[in-house]
Design a protein around this motif. Structure first.
Motif, short mmCIF file in Angstrom:
data_model
loop_
_atom_site.label_atom_id
_atom_site.label_comp_id
_atom_site.label_asym_id
_atom_site.label_seq_id
_atom_site.Cartn_x
_atom_site.Cartn_y
_atom_site.Cartn_z
N SER A 1 -101.29 -34.58 -21.09
CA SER A 1 -99.93 -34.56 -20.96
C SER A 1 -99.39 -35.72 -21.32
O SER A 1 -98.34 -36.02 -21.75
N ILE A 2 -100.38 -36.99 -20.65
CA ILE A 2 -99.65 -38.46 -21.16
C ILE A 2 -99.48 -38.54 -22.63
O ILE A 2 -98.76 -39.63 -23.02
N ILE A 3 -100.51 -37.99 -23.40
CA ILE A 3 -100.65 -38.15 -24.78
C ILE A 3 -99.22 -38.10 -25.43
O ILE A 3 -98.80 -38.71 -26.53
N PHE A 4 -98.36 -37.05 -24.66
CA PHE A 4 -97.06 -36.78 -25.47
C PHE A 4 -96.18 -37.87 -25.22
O PHE A 4 -94.96 -38.04 -25.87
N SER A 5 -96.36 -38.99 -24.40
CA SER A 5 -95.43 -40.23 -24.36
C SER A 5 -95.47 -40.88 -25.81
O SER A 5 -94.56 -41.73 -25.95
N SER A 6 -96.64 -40.62 -26.65
CA SER A 6 -96.54 -41.20 -27.67
C SER A 6 -95.48 -40.99 -28.82
O SER A 6 -95.15 -41.84 -29.34
N PHE A 7 -94.98 -39.85 -28.33
CA PHE A 7 -93.81 -39.44 -29.31
C PHE A 7 -92.63 -40.51 -29.10
O PHE A 7 -91.64 -40.53 -29.92
N PHE A 8 -92.58 -41.17 -28.10
CA PHE A 8 -91.40 -42.08 -27.75
C PHE A 8 -91.59 -43.14 -28.75
O PHE A 8 -90.55 -43.73 -29.10
N LEU B 1 -90.58 -31.97 -25.99
CA LEU B 1 -91.69 -32.87 -25.55
C LEU B 1 -92.04 -32.51 -23.88
O LEU B 1 -93.23 -32.50 -23.41
N ILE B 2 -91.13 -31.89 -23.22
CA ILE B 2 -91.31 -31.67 -21.70
C ILE B 2 -92.03 -30.47 -21.54
O ILE B 2 -92.77 -30.24 -20.64
N LEU B 3 -91.47 -29.31 -22.37
CA LEU B 3 -92.25 -28.10 -22.13
C LEU B 3 -93.82 -28.23 -22.28
O LEU B 3 -94.67 -27.79 -21.41
#
Length: 419
Positions: free
Chosen positions: A160-167, A144-146
């Motif tokens: 980049s904020i959209i990847f917080s949805s994976f949490f 997720l970080i990469l």
């Protein structure tokens, strides 16, 4: 006999396609297109080409077996990372962000591919291993970080904020809610001091209050007290230096978009500057009243008073031309669409389909929530489009691929279950 079984299997998975959610997809797409046509006929014509390409991609998706999407997920993810790195060298800067590849008449944004590849690789990983495995958990964090870091550096903080949805997906798979709350607290710790240094002091005392609650709740060992004291010092120090970090990482217009949320955009000091977009966005939505002004009759839309109304602020057109009633109907369709994805995810017979489904639903949910929040002044303008609705070929194509990848796997799982 084998041919008969193969024909039956194909018919079965086609019959098991969830046509209800596909109808909702076409309704949202059609409504988005006519609103885009109202904003810009030229852009609507270009979007129509991408819609046609997306429909072709659906046929391609259903022509491959789901096992290929599992087996090649890691390779796809690596290719995506290479494309994200390559954009710094070969990409073109648009609107202050170097996040696009220009190939002839085609503008391509690799961050859209990252959503697909990340969804697939996480689903594949958790299909084989448990989230309780610390090694796997840290690998997923790295996954997720990469891409989010590379996208943030373009800079494109919105994507980049959209990847917080994976949490949210990880929470469904057993991630502790405490970890998510820590992440939210860390974001607040990082962003709020940017607005005022005094906020850093408030946050520090908030953490001190939580610290006191933790150490008095039950008996602790000396090491636990030392641990919380160290955390308090680190977080308090970080909240003080975060404004200086952000001002070096982010561009001035990114900072202005955050700070305007805490200002009055109607103030003469801001209305013709950083508050202009938000002011006319709210004005356009409110001017539609209950029933709206009618299709292609929006005065603010036709006058192009709202910048980026074809992408970030497309919801303004809905509010002005279709009014409160049209806006509510659109919101209901989106909620039905997202809710149906979650419903189908829970019906999956294997973890891969379930995790992929929740990833798709959560990505669309975060896009939907932030985009509407931007238009109504509840969230800073960070370049988040409304799925299947806003102008943008690569975004429409990526959302379509992401959604129909899940539908392909869902149809296959349901047909196999029946056979």
């Amino acid at each position: 006999m084998e041919k008969i079984l193969l024909i039956r299997r194909r018919r079965n998975y086609i019959n098991n396609i969830d046509w209800f959610i596909i109808i909702i997809y076409f309704i949202i797409t059609f409504f988005g297109y006519i609103n885009l046509y109202s904003v810009s006929i030229e852009k609507a014509e270009k979007q129509l080409i991408w819609i046609f390409i997306s429909f072709i991609s659906i046929l391609i998706i259903f022509s491959f077996k789901p096992i290929y999407y599992k087996n090649f997920s890691i390779l796809f993810f690596i290719i995506t990372l290479l494309l994200l790195i390559g954009v710094f060298f070969f990409g073109k800067e648009i609107n202050g962000s170097k996040s696009w590849y220009i190939i002839g008449p085609i503008n391509f944004q690799p961050s859209e591919l990252a959503k697909i590849s990340t969804s697939l690789v996480i689903a594949n990983l958790l299909n084989k291993y448990s989230l309780n495995n610390r090694k796997i958990f840290f690998i997923i964090l790295l996954i997720l970080i990469l891409p989010s870091f590379l996208i943030f550096k373009q800079p494109d903080p919105g994507s980049s904020i959209i990847f917080s949805s994976f949490f949210l997906t990880l929470y469904r798979e057993g991630l502790s809610i405490i970890f998510i709350l820590y992440c939210i607290f860390f974001i607040l710790l990082f962003i709020l001091p940017l607005l005022k240094i005094s906020y850093s002091i408030i946050i520090s005392f908030l953490f001190l209050f939580l610290f006191i609650i933790f150490i008095t709740k039950k008996k602790k060992k000396i090491f636990d007290y030392f641990y919380y004291i160290i955390l308090f010092i680190i977080f308090s120090s970080f909240s003080v230096i975060s404004p200086f970090i952000l001002k070096k990482v982010l561009k001035p217009h990114h900072i202005n978009r955050i700070s305007i949320l805490f200002q009055n955009e109607f103030d003469k000091k801001y209305r013709n500057d950083i508050g202009y977009n938000l002011l006319y966005s709210k004005t356009a939505i409110g001017s539609g009243k209950i029933f709206g002004k009618g299709f292609h009759k929006g005065t603010l839309t036709k006058g192009r008073f709202v910048p980026e109304q074809h992408t970030d602020y497309i919801f303004c057109t809905v509010g002005e031309e279709w009014g409160f009633l049209g806006s509510v109907i659109l919101i209901i369709f989106y909620l039905l669409f997202i809710g149906r994805i979650y419903f189908l995810s829970e019906k999956q017979k294997d973890p891969f389909g379930r995790i992929l489904g929740y990833s798709v639903g959560n990505i669309i949910l975060i896009h939907f929530f932030i985009n509407l929040g931007m238009a109504m002044g509840l969230f800073p303008t960070i370049g988040i489009v409304l799925p299947f609705f806003s102008y943008g070929g690569s975004s429409f194509l990526s959302f379509t691929i992401l959604f129909f990848l899940f539908l392909r796997i869902d149809a296959f799982n349901q047909s196999n279950y029946r056979l």
